[in-house]
Design a protein around this motif. Sequence first.
Motif, PDB file in Angstrom:
ATOM      1  N   PRO B 164      -0.661   5.159   6.144  1.00 51.65           N
ATOM      2  CA  PRO B 164      -0.106   3.906   6.018  1.00 51.65           C
ATOM      3  C   PRO B 164       1.232   3.620   6.007  1.00 51.65           C
ATOM      4  O   PRO B 164       1.920   4.602   5.566  1.00 51.65           O
ATOM      5  CB  PRO B 164      -0.864   3.295   4.697  1.00 51.65           C
ATOM      6  N   VAL B 165       1.651   2.582   6.552  1.00 53.21           N
ATOM      7  CA  VAL B 165       3.363   2.415   6.545  1.00 53.21           C
ATOM      8  C   VAL B 165       3.646   1.004   6.010  1.00 53.21           C
ATOM      9  O   VAL B 165       2.869   0.098   6.064  1.00 53.21           O
ATOM     10  CB  VAL B 165       3.637   2.247   8.070  1.00 53.21           C
ATOM     11  N   LEU B 166       4.556   1.213   5.262  1.00 59.47           N
ATOM     12  CA  LEU B 166       4.968  -0.183   4.249  1.00 59.47           C
ATOM     13  C   LEU B 166       6.454  -0.478   4.609  1.00 59.47           C
ATOM     14  O   LEU B 166       7.103   0.345   4.907  1.00 59.47           O
ATOM     15  CB  LEU B 166       5.080   0.597   2.830  1.00 59.47           C
ATOM     16  N   LYS B 167       6.704  -1.869   4.447  1.00 62.55           N
ATOM     17  CA  LYS B 167       8.103  -2.123   4.561  1.00 62.55           C
ATOM     18  C   LYS B 167       8.209  -2.473   3.005  1.00 62.55           C
ATOM     19  O   LYS B 167       7.667  -3.617   2.648  1.00 62.55           O
ATOM     20  CB  LYS B 167       8.489  -3.336   5.685  1.00 62.55           C
ATOM     21  N   GLY B 168       9.129  -2.079   2.214  1.00 57.20           N
ATOM     22  CA  GLY B 168       9.401  -2.351   0.762  1.00 57.20           C
ATOM     23  C   GLY B 168       7.971  -1.824   0.379  1.00 57.20           C
ATOM     24  O   GLY B 168       7.313  -0.868   0.437  1.00 57.20           O
ATOM     25  N   PRO B 169       7.505  -2.975  -0.653  1.00 58.36           N
ATOM     26  CA  PRO B 169       6.247  -2.753  -1.150  1.00 58.36           C
ATOM     27  C   PRO B 169       4.929  -2.965  -0.211  1.00 58.36           C
ATOM     28  O   PRO B 169       3.905  -3.172  -0.650  1.00 58.36           O
ATOM     29  CB  PRO B 169       6.384  -3.707  -2.511  1.00 58.36           C
ATOM     30  N   GLU B 244      -5.565   1.874  -2.455  1.00 54.88           N
ATOM     31  CA  GLU B 244      -6.026   0.350  -2.494  1.00 54.88           C
ATOM     32  C   GLU B 244      -4.798  -0.292  -3.267  1.00 54.88           C
ATOM     33  O   GLU B 244      -3.843   0.330  -3.973  1.00 54.88           O
ATOM     34  CB  GLU B 244      -7.274   0.471  -3.398  1.00 54.88           C
ATOM     35  N   GLY B 245      -4.788  -1.707  -3.151  1.00 56.22           N
ATOM     36  CA  GLY B 245      -3.620  -2.407  -3.882  1.00 56.22           C
ATOM     37  C   GLY B 245      -2.414  -2.503  -3.265  1.00 56.22           C
ATOM     38  O   GLY B 245      -1.454  -2.803  -3.716  1.00 56.22           O
ATOM     39  N   ILE B 246      -2.276  -2.231  -1.951  1.00 55.75           N
ATOM     40  CA  ILE B 246      -0.909  -2.541  -1.233  1.00 55.75           C
ATOM     41  C   ILE B 246      -1.051  -3.721  -0.832  1.00 55.75           C
ATOM     42  O   ILE B 246      -1.833  -4.072  -0.036  1.00 55.75           O
ATOM     43  CB  ILE B 246      -0.627  -1.550  -0.345  1.00 55.75           C
ATOM     44  N   PRO B 247      -0.076  -4.594  -1.559  1.00 57.06           N
ATOM     45  CA  PRO B 247      -0.033  -6.004  -0.936  1.00 57.06           C
ATOM     46  C   PRO B 247       0.131  -6.230   0.664  1.00 57.06           C
ATOM     47  O   PRO B 247       1.335  -5.603   1.202  1.00 57.06           O
ATOM     48  CB  PRO B 247       1.336  -6.655  -1.745  1.00 57.06           C
ATOM     49  N   ILE B 248      -0.512  -7.120   1.234  1.00 58.96           N
ATOM     50  CA  ILE B 248      -0.383  -7.335   2.536  1.00 58.96           C
ATOM     51  C   ILE B 248       0.028  -8.737   2.785  1.00 58.96           C
ATOM     52  O   ILE B 248       1.120  -9.146   3.449  1.00 58.96           O
ATOM     53  CB  ILE B 248      -1.693  -7.199   3.271  1.00 58.96           C
ATOM     54  N   GLY B 249      -0.435  -9.784   2.161  1.00 57.61           N
ATOM     55  CA  GLY B 249       0.092 -11.012   2.405  1.00 57.61           C
ATOM     56  C   GLY B 249      -0.994 -12.311   1.591  1.00 57.61           C
ATOM     57  O   GLY B 249      -1.586 -11.842   0.567  1.00 57.61           O
ATOM     58  N   PHE B 262       1.410 -12.860   6.737  1.00 56.93           N
ATOM     59  CA  PHE B 262       2.115 -11.472   5.944  1.00 56.93           C
ATOM     60  C   PHE B 262       3.233 -11.666   5.166  1.00 56.93           C
ATOM     61  O   PHE B 262       4.037 -12.407   5.493  1.00 56.93           O
ATOM     62  CB  PHE B 262       2.689 -10.512   7.308  1.00 56.93           C
ATOM     63  N   PHE B 263       3.477 -10.889   4.239  1.00 58.08           N
ATOM     64  CA  PHE B 263       4.560 -10.813   3.440  1.00 58.08           C
ATOM     65  C   PHE B 263       5.832 -10.240   4.182  1.00 58.08           C
ATOM     66  O   PHE B 263       6.908 -10.930   3.833  1.00 58.08           O
ATOM     67  CB  PHE B 263       4.462 -10.122   2.053  1.00 58.08           C
ATOM     68  N   SER B 264       5.555  -9.552   5.135  1.00 59.90           N
ATOM     69  CA  SER B 264       6.779  -8.928   5.751  1.00 59.90           C
ATOM     70  C   SER B 264       6.754  -9.502   7.230  1.00 59.90           C
ATOM     71  O   SER B 264       6.005  -9.986   7.761  1.00 59.90           O
ATOM     72  CB  SER B 264       6.516  -7.356   6.137  1.00 59.90           C
ATOM     73  N   ILE B 272      11.468   1.935   7.213  1.00 61.74           N
ATOM     74  CA  ILE B 272      10.173   1.648   6.648  1.00 61.74           C
ATOM     75  C   ILE B 272       9.575   2.930   5.936  1.00 61.74           C
ATOM     76  O   ILE B 272      10.285   4.147   6.315  1.00 61.74           O
ATOM     77  CB  ILE B 272       9.124   1.167   7.638  1.00 61.74           C
ATOM     78  N   ASN B 273       8.604   2.921   5.008  1.00 58.82           N
ATOM     79  CA  ASN B 273       8.014   4.007   4.516  1.00 58.82           C
ATOM     80  C   ASN B 273       6.568   4.273   4.999  1.00 58.82           C
ATOM     81  O   ASN B 273       5.772   3.510   5.154  1.00 58.82           O
ATOM     82  CB  ASN B 273       8.084   3.908   3.130  1.00 58.82           C
TER      83      ASN B 273
END
Lengths: 171, 284
Positions: B164-169, B244-249, B262-264, B272-273
């Motif tokens: 999985p890839v995240l931008k910030g949280p 689980e629990g990674i915020p999306i939107g 989406f939040f991002s 990105i992380n």
Amino acid sequence: MAFFKRNFISRFFSLIPLLILFFLAFSETDFNFEKLSFLSFNLIYILIFYWVLKNPDILGYGFIFLAGIVNDVVIGLPIGVSSVTYLILAGFAAYVRYLTVQPSLIYDWIVFVPSIAVTNSVYFYILRIFFDIKINYVALVLNTGVTILLYPVVGFLFSFVVKIIIMKKNV
Amino acid sequence: MATTSRDDFSIAIRSAFLKKGVKQKFSLLALIIASVILLSLESINSKSLNFVRSAIKDVIYRTSFIASIPGNTISPMFTTIQSHFKIYEQYELIKLELQQLKNQQNQIAYLKTENDKLKKVIDDTDIYNYESITSKVLVDKESPFLKSVILNKGFNSGLKKGMPVLKGPYFVGRITEVNYLSSRVLLISDLNSKIPVLIEPMGYQAIMSGTGDDLALLDFLPKNHQLEVGNLVYTSGTGGIFFEGIPIGRVELIEEKFHVKFFSDLSQLYLINVITSEPMRGKQ
């Protein structure tokens, strides 16, 4: 000295289509606008069709094939999809070139419509049927429409390059 | 007469596809056949072919990055000019957001303490306890058809397919292709993206499908659900693919269909992380 200068200018201008082709294939810069999809168009299609029609030696088929591979890698498509579509479009242009006695921009434009329609259909079916990749059909149709509309404008701009190449060669 | 036109047609076809020009090295037909062979090779998965593919892609991505430098230098200038015109408006908006965030922060602090206490009771692991690698977006070619970006790290940095890839949280996509020095992230907005999600506070499970736009569609919602606009959407971790629990939107209702906003901003990805550790609880 003047002869070499003219030759250099002519050669430089003959390289412009090739440079644009590879620049568009390699770089992030193209005319696909994510937020303004109704303004997006495929300059590579116009470029290939126009130059194969005018002078296929300027934009060699081998380079078109390579540009397709680069485009596939950068966009993330199966390698060969863009090459096939670009070459089919080039095939249409080459066919029209052999049949046309008196070329005109309007006639080229009319022929461009079925050519791009077939090309994009092949593109869509290869991705959808053989690789099961979903693509935004509406965006593709919009892109095709805008590309068709802009062909005469871009063609008109390219005609200046053609004129310079011919002029410098003949002087 | 009919024979002549048929002859003209076949001559033109032959000339177009088989004849080589003065400076041409290959005929069109030969190159079309070569492209079809390349396409069929795509479905073959052998070690040596993958190595060649990976090397070619690495070289092209790096070249693409260099070729994109002029464009990437010019385009932020327009954004800077635009943002200067909106500076006061943005200041007022930020002030308001800051106030709201301060209020939320107090609530979060309280909830976190409560959550920690409850976790101790059920002896659970921390879902946010994962390792990640920060990576830079090398190429982000805007395509109206496919939504993906290329990262400057590959399997030499430990990246694997599916991470999985995240931008910030916030969750933005997953790795779909890994080369030695680069990798490709399929964004959640892509039409081919399907992510199992959890919608809170109802706890509904669903599949989030990309639409090719800034929104994703919520599929397979439970019957008679009572979803509301503004509900929060997280990764569900179903199938053990993601944590689980990674915020999306947030849930939005558009044309009587539930979507996720989406939040991002997926068009503004730079650093990105990539989560490199395996999910633990999802494997259940």
